[in-house]
Motif scaffolding. Structure first.
Motif, short mmCIF file in Angstrom:
data_model
loop_
_atom_site.label_atom_id
_atom_site.label_comp_id
_atom_site.label_asym_id
_atom_site.label_seq_id
_atom_site.Cartn_x
_atom_site.Cartn_y
_atom_site.Cartn_z
N ILE A 192 19.50 -25.00 -10.20
CA ILE A 192 18.54 -26.05 -10.55
C ILE A 192 17.34 -25.90 -9.63
CG2 ILE A 192 18.13 -28.53 -10.80
CD1 ILE A 192 20.33 -27.53 -12.66
N ALA A 223 23.19 -31.00 -8.07
CA ALA A 223 23.47 -29.57 -7.92
C ALA A 223 24.63 -29.33 -6.96
CB ALA A 223 22.22 -28.84 -7.46
N HIS A 264 20.33 -25.54 -5.30
CA HIS A 264 19.15 -26.32 -5.69
C HIS A 264 17.99 -25.84 -4.84
CE1 HIS A 264 16.39 -29.82 -4.99
NE2 HIS A 264 16.42 -29.80 -6.32
N VAL A 271 13.14 -28.42 -13.23
CA VAL A 271 12.95 -29.82 -13.58
C VAL A 271 11.70 -30.40 -12.93
CG1 VAL A 271 15.42 -30.22 -13.93
CG2 VAL A 271 14.41 -30.67 -11.68
N VAL A 275 17.52 -24.06 -14.72
CA VAL A 275 16.79 -25.18 -15.30
C VAL A 275 15.79 -25.68 -14.25
CG1 VAL A 275 16.91 -27.52 -16.22
CG2 VAL A 275 18.70 -25.87 -16.79
N VAL A 285 22.32 -27.43 -19.32
CA VAL A 285 22.38 -27.82 -17.91
C VAL A 285 23.73 -27.47 -17.32
CG1 VAL A 285 22.32 -29.78 -16.32
CG2 VAL A 285 20.60 -29.59 -18.13
N LYS A 317 22.70 -34.49 -17.68
CA LYS A 317 23.66 -33.82 -16.81
C LYS A 317 24.79 -33.14 -17.58
CE LYS A 317 22.95 -36.91 -12.85
NZ LYS A 317 23.58 -37.89 -11.93
N ASN A 362 10.68 -33.14 -11.01
CA ASN A 362 11.51 -33.99 -10.17
C ASN A 362 10.79 -35.23 -9.64
OD1 ASN A 362 10.29 -31.61 -8.85
ND2 ASN A 362 10.90 -32.63 -6.94
N PHE A 416 18.44 -34.71 -7.79
CA PHE A 416 18.74 -33.39 -8.34
C PHE A 416 19.52 -32.55 -7.33
CE2 PHE A 416 15.07 -34.66 -10.95
CZ PHE A 416 15.62 -34.46 -12.20
N SER A 441 13.73 -27.68 -8.53
CA SER A 441 12.80 -28.79 -8.60
C SER A 441 11.39 -28.24 -8.43
CB SER A 441 13.11 -29.83 -7.50
OG SER A 441 14.29 -30.55 -7.81
#
Length: 219
Positions: free
Chosen positions: A76, A114, A121, A48, A46, A70, A65, A50, A110, A78
């Motif tokens: 994850i 994670a 992340h 995002v 995913v 997700v 979340k 951020n 984020f 950013s």
């Protein structure tokens, strides 16, 4: 071993595409993963936004979340560099005063999420956006604020994630939305990448070209 890397935006997905998307080795979705459903369910990454209001909405309240895509994701990403956006704040205060919270950085939120859920992340480096903006300049874009998150992820995957043998496929990219992304120029840029054979768009004629492969890959 080559992989099918499916990048699924939040735009319209071709009818009947769900099974083909779910058969890909890696499926990347964005923010609240509105592509889930007609666009399949498999979600590996995913990506995002951020900074700003989208980030605040995702981190607040818990709904993002605990959403199925997700929870399913194995990483994850950013999309925006907090330092780069912080450097943009003063200029935007003059040129776009209505975007006063656009550069607010929620990367730490984020990252904490994670870490708490045992997943990696990653922040796409500022240099990726800078390189993309240089590439977009060849197409003489109108005034804009930043490239879209989707295009940044496409550029990042082509530059540092996909190998020359991987098949990078786009679905759900209508190149429309927020007025301060250069969507018409982004469309031209993606078409240029497609003409060079660096990626392709998913359409019904290509469904049979994509077959399930091993899921034992490293994100």
């Amino acid at each position: 071993m080559s992989r099918v890397i499916m990048i699924v935006g939040n735009g319209e997905v071709p009818d009947g595409a769900a099974a083909t998307i779910d058969a890909a080795d890696v499926v990347v979705r964005f923010n609240d993963c509105r592509s889930v459903g007609k666009g399949g369910n498999k979600t590996d990454i995913v990506a995002v936004c951020n900074t700003g209001r989208p980030a605040l909405a995702m981190l607040g309240g818990g709904r993002w979340k605990t959403s199925k895509p997700v929870r399913q994701a194995r990483a994850i990403w950013s999309v925006r560099s907090g330092a780069k956006f912080a450097a943009m704040r003063a200029k935007l205060a003059v040129t776009h005063p209505d975007l006063d919270d656009f550069c607010d950085d929620y990367t730490a939120g984020f990252e904490s999420f994670a870490r708490a859920t045992g997943r990696p992340h990653r922040v796409i480096p500022a240099g990726r956006q800078e390189g993309l903006e240089r590439d977009l300049a060849r197409f003489e874009p109108p005034p804009y604020v930043v490239p879209s998150s989707g295009l940044l992820v496409i550029a990042d995957i082509l530059s540092s994630f996909a190998s020359d043998r991987d098949d990078v496929v786009l679905a759900g990219f209508g190149h429309s939305g927020w007025e301060w992304h250069p969507f018409a120029t982004e469309r031209r840029y993606v078409e240029a990448l497609a003409s060079e054979g660096r990626l392709r768009r998913l359409d019904q004629s290509s469904f049979s070209d994509l077959v399930p492969r091993s899921l034992n890959h490293v994100l």
